[in-house]
Write an enzyme that holds these catalytic residues in place. Structure first.
Site, PDB file in Angstrom:
ATOM      1  N   ASN A 158      19.873   4.445   5.722  1.00  0.00           N
ATOM      2  CA  ASN A 158      18.590   4.135   5.068  1.00  0.00           C
ATOM      3  C   ASN A 158      18.731   3.510   3.681  1.00  0.00           C
ATOM      4  O   ASN A 158      17.823   2.852   3.195  1.00  0.00           O
ATOM      5  CB  ASN A 158      17.671   5.359   5.044  1.00  0.00           C
ATOM      6  CG  ASN A 158      18.231   6.528   4.283  1.00  0.00           C
ATOM      7  OD1 ASN A 158      19.405   6.518   3.908  1.00  0.00           O
ATOM      8  ND2 ASN A 158      17.427   7.536   4.045  1.00  0.00           N
ATOM      9  N   TYR A 159      19.880   3.728   3.028  1.00  0.00           N
ATOM     10  CA  TYR A 159      20.177   3.049   1.762  1.00  0.00           C
ATOM     11  C   TYR A 159      21.642   2.612   1.800  1.00  0.00           C
ATOM     12  O   TYR A 159      22.461   3.136   1.042  1.00  0.00           O
ATOM     13  CB  TYR A 159      19.978   3.990   0.574  1.00  0.00           C
ATOM     14  CG  TYR A 159      18.554   4.292   0.185  1.00  0.00           C
ATOM     15  CD1 TYR A 159      17.857   3.446  -0.677  1.00  0.00           C
ATOM     16  CD2 TYR A 159      17.922   5.428   0.655  1.00  0.00           C
ATOM     17  CE1 TYR A 159      16.551   3.733  -1.048  1.00  0.00           C
ATOM     18  CE2 TYR A 159      16.610   5.723   0.294  1.00  0.00           C
ATOM     19  CZ  TYR A 159      15.939   4.871  -0.557  1.00  0.00           C
ATOM     20  OH  TYR A 159      14.646   5.161  -0.922  1.00  0.00           O
ATOM     21  N   GLY A 235      23.262  12.863   8.233  1.00  0.00           N
ATOM     22  CA  GLY A 235      22.656  13.961   8.981  1.00  0.00           C
ATOM     23  C   GLY A 235      23.592  15.150   9.082  1.00  0.00           C
ATOM     24  O   GLY A 235      24.501  15.314   8.253  1.00  0.00           O
ATOM     25  N   ASP A 236      23.367  15.948  10.120  1.00  0.00           N
ATOM     26  CA  ASP A 236      24.124  17.201  10.200  1.00  0.00           C
ATOM     27  C   ASP A 236      25.597  17.018  10.596  1.00  0.00           C
ATOM     28  O   ASP A 236      26.336  18.000  10.637  1.00  0.00           O
ATOM     29  CB  ASP A 236      23.423  18.238  11.079  1.00  0.00           C
ATOM     30  CG  ASP A 236      23.018  17.678  12.417  1.00  0.00           C
ATOM     31  OD1 ASP A 236      23.541  16.603  12.774  1.00  0.00           O
ATOM     32  OD2 ASP A 236      22.193  18.320  13.097  1.00  0.00           O
ATOM     33  N   THR A 237      26.050  15.764  10.828  1.00  0.00           N
ATOM     34  CA  THR A 237      27.499  15.553  10.993  1.00  0.00           C
ATOM     35  C   THR A 237      28.212  16.045   9.728  1.00  0.00           C
ATOM     36  O   THR A 237      29.380  16.417   9.797  1.00  0.00           O
ATOM     37  CB  THR A 237      27.899  14.050  11.126  1.00  0.00           C
ATOM     38  OG1 THR A 237      26.859  13.245  10.630  1.00  0.00           O
ATOM     39  CG2 THR A 237      28.306  13.688  12.507  1.00  0.00           C
ATOM     40  N   GLY A 238      27.492  16.031   8.614  1.00  0.00           N
ATOM     41  CA  GLY A 238      28.064  16.489   7.344  1.00  0.00           C
ATOM     42  C   GLY A 238      28.563  17.927   7.446  1.00  0.00           C
ATOM     43  O   GLY A 238      29.588  18.283   6.861  1.00  0.00           O
ATOM     44  N   GLU A 253      24.834  15.269   1.069  1.00  0.00           N
ATOM     45  CA  GLU A 253      23.380  15.363   1.097  1.00  0.00           C
ATOM     46  C   GLU A 253      22.969  15.083   2.526  1.00  0.00           C
ATOM     47  O   GLU A 253      23.274  14.014   3.065  1.00  0.00           O
ATOM     48  CB  GLU A 253      22.802  14.364   0.104  1.00  0.00           C
ATOM     49  CG  GLU A 253      21.371  14.670  -0.231  1.00  0.00           C
ATOM     50  CD  GLU A 253      20.448  13.937   0.684  1.00  0.00           C
ATOM     51  OE1 GLU A 253      19.936  14.585   1.614  1.00  0.00           O
ATOM     52  OE2 GLU A 253      20.263  12.739   0.502  1.00  0.00           O
ATOM     53  N   ARG A 286      13.378   8.617   4.921  1.00  0.00           N
ATOM     54  CA  ARG A 286      14.034   8.991   3.656  1.00  0.00           C
ATOM     55  C   ARG A 286      14.261  10.494   3.697  1.00  0.00           C
ATOM     56  O   ARG A 286      13.388  11.237   4.151  1.00  0.00           O
ATOM     57  CB  ARG A 286      13.142   8.652   2.456  1.00  0.00           C
ATOM     58  CG  ARG A 286      12.940   7.159   2.253  1.00  0.00           C
ATOM     59  CD  ARG A 286      11.778   6.899   1.314  1.00  0.00           C
ATOM     60  NE  ARG A 286      11.925   7.609   0.060  1.00  0.00           N
ATOM     61  CZ  ARG A 286      11.026   8.452  -0.432  1.00  0.00           C
ATOM     62  NH1 ARG A 286       9.922   8.735   0.240  1.00  0.00           N
ATOM     63  NH2 ARG A 286      11.245   9.044  -1.575  1.00  0.00           N
ATOM     64  N   CYS A 287      15.433  10.916   3.229  1.00  0.00           N
ATOM     65  CA  CYS A 287      15.693  12.352   3.253  1.00  0.00           C
ATOM     66  C   CYS A 287      14.686  13.081   2.373  1.00  0.00           C
ATOM     67  O   CYS A 287      14.368  14.238   2.611  1.00  0.00           O
ATOM     68  CB  CYS A 287      17.125  12.639   2.819  1.00  0.00           C
ATOM     69  SG  CYS A 287      17.521  11.878   1.268  1.00  0.00           S
ATOM     70  N   GLU A 380      13.156  17.512  11.398  1.00  0.00           N
ATOM     71  CA  GLU A 380      13.034  16.328  10.539  1.00  0.00           C
ATOM     72  C   GLU A 380      12.875  15.100  11.427  1.00  0.00           C
ATOM     73  O   GLU A 380      13.840  14.685  12.074  1.00  0.00           O
ATOM     74  CB  GLU A 380      14.327  16.227   9.710  1.00  0.00           C
ATOM     75  CG  GLU A 380      14.325  15.159   8.688  1.00  0.00           C
ATOM     76  CD  GLU A 380      15.655  15.040   7.938  1.00  0.00           C
ATOM     77  OE1 GLU A 380      16.710  15.373   8.508  1.00  0.00           O
ATOM     78  OE2 GLU A 380      15.630  14.582   6.791  1.00  0.00           O
ATOM     79  N   ARG A 440      14.472  10.971  -5.152  1.00  0.00           N
ATOM     80  CA  ARG A 440      15.793  11.155  -5.772  1.00  0.00           C
ATOM     81  C   ARG A 440      15.797  10.623  -7.195  1.00  0.00           C
ATOM     82  O   ARG A 440      16.371  11.205  -8.095  1.00  0.00           O
ATOM     83  CB  ARG A 440      16.827  10.424  -4.912  1.00  0.00           C
ATOM     84  CG  ARG A 440      18.218  10.321  -5.479  1.00  0.00           C
ATOM     85  CD  ARG A 440      19.160   9.896  -4.368  1.00  0.00           C
ATOM     86  NE  ARG A 440      18.643   8.766  -3.648  1.00  0.00           N
ATOM     87  CZ  ARG A 440      19.146   7.518  -3.712  1.00  0.00           C
ATOM     88  NH1 ARG A 440      20.194   7.253  -4.465  1.00  0.00           N
ATOM     89  NH2 ARG A 440      18.629   6.538  -2.998  1.00  0.00           N
TER      90      ARG A 440
HETATM   91  O1  G3H Z   1      17.393   9.352   2.025  1.00  0.00           O
HETATM   92  C1  G3H Z   1      17.841   9.926   1.043  1.00  0.00           C
HETATM   93  C2  G3H Z   1      17.771   9.337  -0.285  1.00  0.00           C
HETATM   94  O2  G3H Z   1      18.694   9.954  -1.142  1.00  0.00           O
HETATM   95  C3  G3H Z   1      16.374   9.393  -0.837  1.00  0.00           C
HETATM   96  O3  G3H Z   1      16.267   8.574  -1.935  1.00  0.00           O
HETATM   97  O4  G3H Z   1      14.138   9.470  -2.881  1.00  0.00           O
HETATM   98  O5  G3H Z   1      15.063   7.283  -3.623  1.00  0.00           O
HETATM   99  O6  G3H Z   1      14.090   7.524  -1.348  1.00  0.00           O
HETATM  100  P1  G3H Z   1      14.812   8.199  -2.468  1.00  0.00           P
END
Ligand code: G3H
Length: 478
Positions: A158-159, A235-238, A253, A286-287, A380, A440
């Protein structure tokens, strides 16, 4: 084969000897958009050796020089925002404007890290022995921060740029070398970002980027004896990685189920605006997205009406047109989201909009009257669907939040600051936002998850510190 993006090692772009590639499917067209090299375990071994060797001289490179190179990379990254953003649009269907924002934010993060690094790493500690019982003033202790060695960075889809540089920049300023394993969706954006670091002129072998199948090189990388630190977002692979990794620092995270508690005295317009932004931006992928709304029954009808009105205004379509809601990253993700929707339907949730899906594109959906027996109350979705649970007391809301296995962020809406602080204190999450959606950023704030949401704390300062260890020299006076 000119169609396959090369991987990056030893300051060069290379083809994998495996002759194999991994396809990246455009979430919007559902056709192959790009191909990247499928690196082999032997290639990973080679990269680890290179990274280890390059780190030794990098650690001796003056801090100001390391910072200078990072500033240079940040500027180049920002200059290339348009072409990198285009890849983000094609690979992960991020809305066009948000894709540009991600790259600019990443450049700023790299510069800030360089500045913060020269400050915090430029200071050490000096201790004298006679403060501890039984000691004379006969020992002077000089302690400073030294690098860990090779940092393995694994960012999520996602990022792929921002959550890569949030690991790369602190690792480099602290004197570490880097092996990046980008996510498959997002790999080409990450390779472009790496090219910016290449153009900045970092030493050969210091930064490396291997692409490939998780099944082939995933465990091999995370369990590799050459790795001295793992920074993982995903994800939960972590959780599996944390069990298999060696005796090395881990920063992780791993997602969340961020609750939004709305009290009776809340500014409902403010809450509704944040719920829509928090729940639906980047289609909920987004997490830190708002993933469950816990609203007091007396204001629930009013809040749901306001949220519904705003959801109706969200545009739905391709990322190129900068729509608010774009296709989710993969078909399997869309299927998973649909599974949660169907479960909620069977168990009697109220659908505020009709459920609609075309390919990977899922229209935004607000589910009211969700109850704890529904999967969506706990799981989630990573998609544009948001459950509302009506509560009869604040305690009920806090209880739901704390019963989750996740503990990333949460938020509370109220005009009573004392209540806000009291609720924030008891919410078992890494961060609580008062009167705003979870997020974040700004990127120098501490960022951490409790429980299954992660290990350690991120944010620029915390990441620099995490990627170092303390070294002491003790001078013994005669
Ligand atoms: O998806 C996880 C990111 O660390 C969330 O970042 O709050 O800037 O979208 P954000």
């Amino acid at each position: 084969d000119g169609d396959v993006y090369k991987y990056y090692a030893d300051g060069e772009w290379k083809k994998s000897a495996s002759g194999k590639s991994v396809s990246i499917i455009n979430p919007t067209t559902r056709k192959t958009q790009y191909k990247v090299q499928a690196c082999s375990q032997e290639e990973v071994n080679k990269v680890m050796e290179l990274a280890k060797a390059a780190q030794k001289s990098w650690a001796r490179t003056p801090l100001w020089k390391r910072a200078e190179l990072l500033h240079k990379a940040a500027a180049i990254l920002k200059d290339h925002k348009a072409s990198i953003a285009e890849c983000l649009v094609k690979e992960i269907a991020k809305p066009a404007k948000d894709a540009v924002t991600e790259v600019v934010r990443s450049g700023d993060l790299v510069s800030y890290t360089a500045e913060e690094g020269v400050r915090i790493l430029g200071e050490g500690k000096f201790l004298v022995s006679d403060s501890f019982p039984g000691n004379e003033r006969s020992k002077y202790c000089l302690s400073s921060k030294i690098p860990l060695g090779v940092v393995l960075a694994i960012p999520p889809f996602n990022y792929p740029v921002n959550l890569a540089v949030s690991k790369i920049a602190p690792a480099l300023i602290a004197g570490n070398s880097l092996v990046l394993k980008p996510p498959t969706q997002g790999a080409v954006s990450a390779l472009h970002m790496i090219h910016c670091f290449h153009m900045a002129g970092f030493p050969k072998g210091l930064i490396n980027c291997v692409t490939g199948k998780g099944s082939e090189i995933g465990d091999f990388l995370t369990m590799h004896p050459g790795v001295n630190c793992i920074s993982f977002t995903g994800g939960d692979t972590g959780i599996a990685i944390s069990k298999k990794a060696g005796m090395i620092p881990l920063q992780m995270e791993l997602g969340g189920k961020d609750a939004c508690i709305v009290l009776e005295d809340a500014d409902l317009d403010l809450a509704a605006a944040n719920i829509v932004k928090g729940g639906f931006s980047y289609s909920g992928q987004r997490c830190t997205a708002v993933k469950v709304v816990l609203v007091m029954e007396s204001v629930a009808d009013a809040l749901v009406e306001k949220v519904k009105a705003k959801v109706a205004k969200l545009t739905v379509g391709p990322p190129e047109e900068d729509c608010d809601i774009t296709p989710v990253v993969t078909e399997s993700s869309a299927n998973f989201i649909e599974g949660l929707v169907m479960d909620a339907k069977e168990k009697g949730a109220t659908f505020c909009q009709e459920y609609r899906r075309e390919g990977n594109l899922i229209w935004p959906l607000l589910l009211d009257h969700v109850r704890p027996d529904m999967r969506i109350a706990w799981e989630e979705p990573f998609g544009p669907i948001l459950p509302v649970i009506r509560i009869n007391s604040v305690e009920e809301g806090i209880h739901h939040c704390n019963a989750s296995n996740f503990g990333l962020q949460g938020c509370v809406f109220t005009r009573d600051i004392n209540k806000a602080i009291m609720i924030s204190d008891v919410m078992e999450t890494g961060t609580v936002q008062i009167n705003s959606a979870p997020a974040r950023g700004p990127d120098h704030f501490p960022f951490q998850g409790l429980k299954d949401s992660g290990i350690g704390s991120q944010g620029i300062t915390n990441s620099i510190n995490m990627m170092t260890k303390v070294k002491s020299i003790v001078i013994n006076l005669p």
